[in-house]
Design an enzyme around this catalytic site. Structure first.
Site, short mmCIF file in Angstrom:
data_model
loop_
_atom_site.label_atom_id
_atom_site.label_comp_id
_atom_site.label_asym_id
_atom_site.label_seq_id
_atom_site.Cartn_x
_atom_site.Cartn_y
_atom_site.Cartn_z
N GLU A 163 25.63 40.92 11.54
CA GLU A 163 24.63 41.68 12.54
C GLU A 163 25.63 41.28 13.80
O GLU A 163 25.57 40.42 14.47
CB GLU A 163 23.17 40.58 12.73
CG GLU A 163 22.37 40.70 11.66
CD GLU A 163 21.42 41.77 11.42
OE1 GLU A 163 21.69 42.71 12.35
OE2 GLU A 163 20.72 41.96 10.75
N CYS A 183 21.63 41.48 21.65
CA CYS A 183 22.59 42.50 21.16
C CYS A 183 21.83 43.89 21.29
O CYS A 183 22.36 44.94 21.25
CB CYS A 183 22.34 42.47 19.53
SG CYS A 183 21.07 41.77 18.89
P1 NAP Z 1 30.61 35.14 18.64
O1 NAP Z 1 31.86 34.49 19.51
O2 NAP Z 1 30.98 35.95 17.60
O3 NAP Z 1 29.84 33.65 18.10
C1 NAP Z 1 29.04 33.77 17.08
C2 NAP Z 1 28.91 32.83 16.21
O4 NAP Z 1 30.34 33.22 15.55
C3 NAP Z 1 29.30 31.50 16.77
O5 NAP Z 1 28.76 30.42 15.80
C4 NAP Z 1 30.67 31.26 16.68
O6 NAP Z 1 31.37 30.14 16.71
C5 NAP Z 1 31.05 31.97 15.45
N1 NAP Z 1 32.57 32.47 15.44
C6 NAP Z 1 33.25 32.51 16.31
N2 NAP Z 1 34.54 33.10 15.86
C7 NAP Z 1 34.48 33.00 14.55
C8 NAP Z 1 35.47 33.09 13.64
N3 NAP Z 1 36.60 33.56 13.53
N4 NAP Z 1 34.86 33.12 12.13
C9 NAP Z 1 33.66 32.63 11.96
N5 NAP Z 1 32.84 32.27 13.04
C10 NAP Z 1 33.32 32.52 14.13
O7 NAP Z 1 29.76 35.77 19.40
P2 NAP Z 1 29.19 35.72 21.03
O8 NAP Z 1 30.18 36.53 21.75
O9 NAP Z 1 29.09 34.30 21.34
O10 NAP Z 1 27.73 36.35 20.58
C11 NAP Z 1 27.24 37.38 21.09
C12 NAP Z 1 27.78 38.61 20.32
O11 NAP Z 1 26.60 38.43 19.32
C13 NAP Z 1 27.20 39.91 20.80
O12 NAP Z 1 28.37 40.94 20.57
C14 NAP Z 1 25.92 40.17 20.39
O13 NAP Z 1 25.86 41.76 20.55
C15 NAP Z 1 26.06 39.69 19.17
N6 NAP Z 1 24.47 39.57 18.49
C16 NAP Z 1 24.30 40.25 17.38
C17 NAP Z 1 23.05 40.25 16.81
C18 NAP Z 1 22.32 41.27 15.99
O14 NAP Z 1 21.59 40.87 15.25
N7 NAP Z 1 22.99 42.29 15.76
C19 NAP Z 1 22.15 39.52 17.51
C20 NAP Z 1 22.68 38.46 18.40
C21 NAP Z 1 23.83 38.78 18.87
P3 NAP Z 1 31.78 29.10 17.96
O15 NAP Z 1 30.47 29.61 19.00
O16 NAP Z 1 32.06 27.91 17.55
O17 NAP Z 1 33.11 29.91 18.55
#
Ligand code: NAP
Length: 460
Positions: A228, A262
């Site tokens: 997602e 998102c």
């Molecule tokens: P993010 O950096 O990707 O973080 C999300 C999760 O992934 C965190 O637990 C993060 O851990 C982990 N993570 C980061 N790098 C990783 C890697 N290389 N391998 C595995 N896990 C990893 O996301 P964000 O930028 O904080 O969050 C916002 C994004 O999420 C936006 O793009 C938003 O649109 C999307 N989102 C989508 C939905 C949906 O349902 N489609 C819902 C909510 C949010 P750490 O915190 O330790 O880095």
């Protein structure tokens, strides 16, 4: 990334946490794995009892849990309370409906009998984002615990107290050890875990970069994954729309959760004849928002989740302006402490300007004028994302025809993209694959096993 609580309203560090050691994580996976051998034998009734108990505890502790959310990621306190209620509703929904969704499906082969039986697959890893610290976990945990899987949750590093609080709720509700385990580890380590033989599937909600990392690890290890990811929802205003209603929803759609959804409405696309009226009213309402402390009930726009997020968003806006975008409103960081960003509207966007294709995760709206329905559809589809979208019109059939041509996982007519337990949620294109919530959400991490019974009439 350090595992810390930093209040985004002040940018003050409140608490730091030690990452779990490799040995601790290994032990947690073993525990989840042996818990699975017992949990899969429990009845749906026992699993439903657990989920109902967690939901009740969540509602009982709503004030405390909401304050944790707001303190760690800056959501307005009333919205944090709404998130707790929604999360408890999701737990109850799967407790009440899981058995029905997972009942045997009888097929009608030419000879003999055949059924599809749904069985759990084992230990799952969920990697979750900070923007809805309880709701995102509920979407993943509730259906999978109901199926009989056991789960490990790697939550975002900036919401450790929410992550620990959720695990505590399961413990207090009497979950046997290993059914729900919180892993305090970095994102990089989460990707490394996917190759562990004891883990059978992985679900990630977050950015495209994290999604690509998890999906490639899952692919390499032949494991099921659900992603997602981000979105850049179009919000289309047709000339027959109720403009005042559309403006009200446009404001909610863009700034709900301080703009960090998102499925926030991010690209506002108006038919030329109503564009001036819409954008003038929309700008005036965004300009009037009360910015401030998210714990204060009078605040309408709080900080972003972190200083890093606010710096990144302001930089996207600046780079877009440098490339030719115009600023109709805001565009800067307000002069005050905390991770704040002014409500902003960008116009005159075209491919080549960062804001045209990138997701803007905060209170920044992009505005476009188009000549007709087809131009609105083409613009809506000119995005690497495919999560949600909205069409505002008084002609519902016309709205449905447009919805049909928008390449996203969800389209709402006369409403911003929204969520509730019994509606499926998920995207296509760069927004990921798979679905959460509703009956579809319980269908991802199950073995749909065919059981075929032959009889004497079966031909050789
Ligand atoms: P993010 O950096 O990707 O973080 C999300 C999760 O992934 C965190 O637990 C993060 O851990 C982990 N993570 C980061 N790098 C990783 C890697 N290389 N391998 C595995 N896990 C990893 O996301 P964000 O930028 O904080 O969050 C916002 C994004 O999420 C936006 O793009 C938003 O649109 C999307 N989102 C989508 C939905 C949906 O349902 N489609 C819902 C909510 C949010 P750490 O915190 O330790 O880095």
């Amino acid at each position: 990334m350090a595992i810390q609580t930093v209040d985004p309203n002040t940018n003050q560090l409140l608490k730091s946490f030690e990452e779990m050691s490799f040995h601790q994580v290994d032990k947690a996976i073993s525990q989840a794995s042996s818990a699975f051998t017992e949990w899969r034998k429990t009845s749906y009734g026992q699993r439903a009892d657990l989920l109902h108990k967690v939901a009740t505890l969540m509602r009982d502790q709503k004030q405390y849990l909401s304050r944790l959310i707001t303190m760690e990621m800056g959501k307005l306190i009333a919205q944090a309370e709404g998130e707790i209620t929604l999360s408890a509703d999701i737990l109850d929904y799967y407790a009440d409906n899981g058995e029905k969704f997972l009942a045997d499906k009888t097929l009608a082969p030419e000879f003999g009998q055949a059924i599809i039986r749904y069985s759990p697959i084992g230990v799952l890893l969920g990697v979750e984002p900070w923007n809805f610290p309880f709701y995102q976990v509920a979407r993943f945990a509730a259906p999978n615990i109901m199926i009989g899987n056991t789960i490990l949750v790697k939550h975002a590093s900036i919401v450790p107290q929410c992550a620990i609080a959720i695990e505590d709720l399961f413990t207090k509700a009497g979950a046997p050890k290993g059914i729900y385990t919180n892993l305090l580890i970095s994102g990089k380590r989460a990707s490394m875990l996917v190759s562990d033989k004891r883990i059978k599937g992985v679900s990630l909600t977050g950015s495209e970069a994290a999604g690509a990392s998890i999906a490639s690890a899952a692919g390499k290890n032949l494991k099921k994954s659900v992603l997602e990811l981000g979105g850049s929802d179009a919000f289309i205003i047709l000339e027959d729309a109720d403009i005042d209603k559309a403006v009200e929803w446009a404001v909610v759609g863009r700034i709900n959760n301080n703009g960090e959804c998102c499925v926030a409405a991010k690209r506002f696309i108006a038919i030329e004849s109503v564009a001036d009226e819409f954008i003038t009213k929309f700008r005036d309402k965004l300009a009037a928002l009360v910015i401030g402390d998210p714990m204060d009930a009078a605040t309408q726009l709080g900080p972003l989740s972190s200083e890093e997020a606010a710096v990144a968003l302001a930089s996207q806006v600046q780079k877009s302006v440098d490339a030719g975008a115009k600023v109709l409103l805001g565009g800067k960081r307000p002069v005050r402490a905390g991770a704040f960003m002014e409500p902003t509207i960008l116009t005159d966007l075209h491919p080549g300007i960062p804001a045209y294709y990138e997701e803007l995760f905060g209170p920044v709206a992009s505005f476009y004028r188009v000549k007709d329905d087809q131009a609105a559809i083409d613009l809506a589809n000119d995005s690497p994302f495919g999560l949600g979208g909205s069409v505002f019109t008084q002609d519902i059939e016309r709205g449905k025809r447009i919805a049909d041509q928008i390449d996203t996982g969800m389209v709402f007519i006369n409403h911003p993209t929204w969520t509730q337990a019994d509606l499926p949620f998920g995207g296509t294109k760069g927004s990921g694959y798979g679905r959460e919530l509703s009956e579809l959400g319980i269908d991802e991490f199950v073995n749909k096993k065919l059981i075929r019974v032959s009889d004497l009439s079966d031909p050789f």
